[in-house]
Design an enzyme around this catalytic site. Structure first.
Site, PDB file in Angstrom:
ATOM      1  N   LYS A 202       0.870  -1.186   0.000  1.00 16.98           N
ATOM      2  CA  LYS A 202       0.000   0.000   0.000  1.00 16.98           C
ATOM      3  C   LYS A 202       0.897   1.223   0.000  1.00 16.98           C
ATOM      4  O   LYS A 202       1.796   1.337   0.832  1.00 16.98           O
ATOM      5  CB  LYS A 202      -0.874  -0.025   1.263  1.00 16.98           C
ATOM      6  CG  LYS A 202      -1.622   1.268   1.549  1.00 16.98           C
ATOM      7  CD  LYS A 202      -2.606   1.066   2.688  1.00 16.98           C
ATOM      8  CE  LYS A 202      -3.177   2.370   3.187  1.00 16.98           C
ATOM      9  NZ  LYS A 202      -4.290   2.198   4.115  1.00 16.98           N
TER      10      LYS A 202
HETATM   11  C1  5RP Z   1      -1.629   4.756   7.302  1.00 15.70           C
HETATM   12  C2  5RP Z   1      -2.644   3.689   7.236  1.00 15.70           C
HETATM   13  C3  5RP Z   1      -3.910   3.972   7.914  1.00 15.70           C
HETATM   14  O1  5RP Z   1      -4.019   3.985   9.218  1.00 15.70           O
HETATM   15  C4  5RP Z   1      -5.101   4.163   7.121  1.00 15.70           C
HETATM   16  O2  5RP Z   1      -5.404   2.959   6.482  1.00 15.70           O
HETATM   17  C5  5RP Z   1      -5.046   5.357   6.242  1.00 15.70           C
HETATM   18  O3  5RP Z   1      -6.142   5.520   5.375  1.00 15.70           O
HETATM   19  P1  5RP Z   1      -6.456   6.929   4.705  1.00 15.70           P
HETATM   20  O4  5RP Z   1      -5.156   7.696   4.615  1.00 15.70           O
HETATM   21  O5  5RP Z   1      -7.008   6.629   3.347  1.00 15.70           O
HETATM   22  O6  5RP Z   1      -7.457   7.646   5.566  1.00 15.70           O
HETATM   23  O7  5RP Z   1      -2.449   2.640   6.659  1.00 15.70           O
HETATM   24  O8  5RP Z   1      -0.526   4.418   6.563  1.00 15.70           O
END
Ligand code: 5RP
Length: 305
Positions: A202
């Site tokens: 991710k």
């Molecule tokens: C940060 C993460 C998270 O806690 C979260 O999944 C972030 O999601 P978003 O930025 O789309 O609100 O993985 O690295």
């Protein structure tokens, strides 16, 4: 100390990596259970996913839009391909009859009260992920961060446990506040995460050179959402990411902090799975938002009349 090589330039983004025998990049030589779990998260028809990220509470507590996950997120479950959440929320709030695949946050440590967020540890046994029928686990990796080595080691231990159990690991590029978020950094971070065994990564979208980030990463990349943007901007970012090689998104705030989360997740899904343009998706968002407002007005009138 070996002399550092210059970074290569031959990314060939127009020549996608071959995926013989299984539709997901870099996954064709994995075991059946691992592939089956990946296939629950990444739609076999489009090869992509809309993961809804709601794990923010693991270091931020009740984040805006996640104060009551039972009220704000449970109604969105039918619209996502997978939920990214903590095991605490899974056990306490997500109905066990839910058929959506769950990807569980597996790292933790410092809260938002600390300056140094890279001081994380593995925060869940793989046994528990299996007990919870997880479709995967996710962990932060702080390349260039103060606790870089530990976070890399956390991930490799989780990958070893995941390989024993058949549970894919999503490595997350966690960027320190002062670090430059550019393609060069994300090529480095994503590639290290993939080389060290994560089944998917991710990472954040960058305007310049994102296709080199996806091309040089041998496993699927899902785009992280980041802070809340205007809906058209967020849809444009998701569109550009998938057109430049991302296998979908793992978005949180841009969905659940939207003024119309249900409409927004439907618009994101149209961009990801149907290649809908940002303009068309924004029109879809607006028409679903209007329809939802009309339905609530009818319900409000019925209840008060
Ligand atoms: C940060 C993460 C998270 O806690 C979260 O999944 C972030 O999601 P978003 O930025 O789309 O609100 O993985 O690295």
């Amino acid at each position: 100390m070996p002399e550092a090589d210059q970074e290569g330039q031959r990314y060939a983004p127009d020549q996608p990596q071959a995926t013989p025998g299984f539709y997901l990049k870099g996954s064709h030589q994995l075991d059946w259970g691992m592939k089956n779990r990946l296939a629950r998260v990444f739609d076999p028809a489009s090869g992509r996913t809309v993961m809804l990220a709601v794990d923010h509470g693991y270091f931020q507590g009740p984040t805006t839009g996640l104060e009551r996950i039972d009220l704000s997120i449970v109604p969105l479950l039918p619209s996502c391909d997978a939920l990214f959440c903590t095991r605490g929320i899974l056990r306490s709030v997500i109905p066990a009859h839910c058929q959506k695949p769950m990807v569980l946050r597996a790292s933790g440590g410092p809260s938002i009260l600390r300056d140094e967020l890279s001081d994380e540890q593995i925060a869940m046994d793989m046994d528990d992920a299996v007990r919870l029928n997880a479709a995967g686990v996710g962990i932060q990796v702080f390349i260039g961060g103060e606790h870089e080595t530990r976070s890399v080691h956390n991930m490799t231990r989780l990958v070893d446990a995941g390989l024993r159990a058949g549970v894919p690991v999503m490595g997350i590029t966690a960027v320190g506040k002062t670090m430059v978020r550019d393609a060069k950094y994300f090529r480095l971070a994503c590639r290290i995460i993939a080389e060290l065994g994560a089944q998917y990564v991710k990472t954040y979208f960058v305007e310049d050179g994102f296709e080199t980030v996806t091309a040089s990463c041998p496993v699927p990349i899902v785009m992280a959402g980041g802070k809340k943007l205007a809906e058209l901007e967020a849809l444009t970012m998701a569109y550009n990411a998938v057109q430049q090689g991302a296998a979908g998104v793992d978005m949180g705030r841009n969905i659940f902090q939207s003024e119309a989360p249900q409409a927004m997740i439907a618009a994101v899904a149209a961009v990801v799975h149907k290649n809908m343009t940002p303009k068309e998706a924004f029109e879809l968002f607006n028409s679903l938002k209007r329809r939802a407002a009309a339905v609530s007005e009818v319900v409000r009138t019925a209840n008060t009349g």
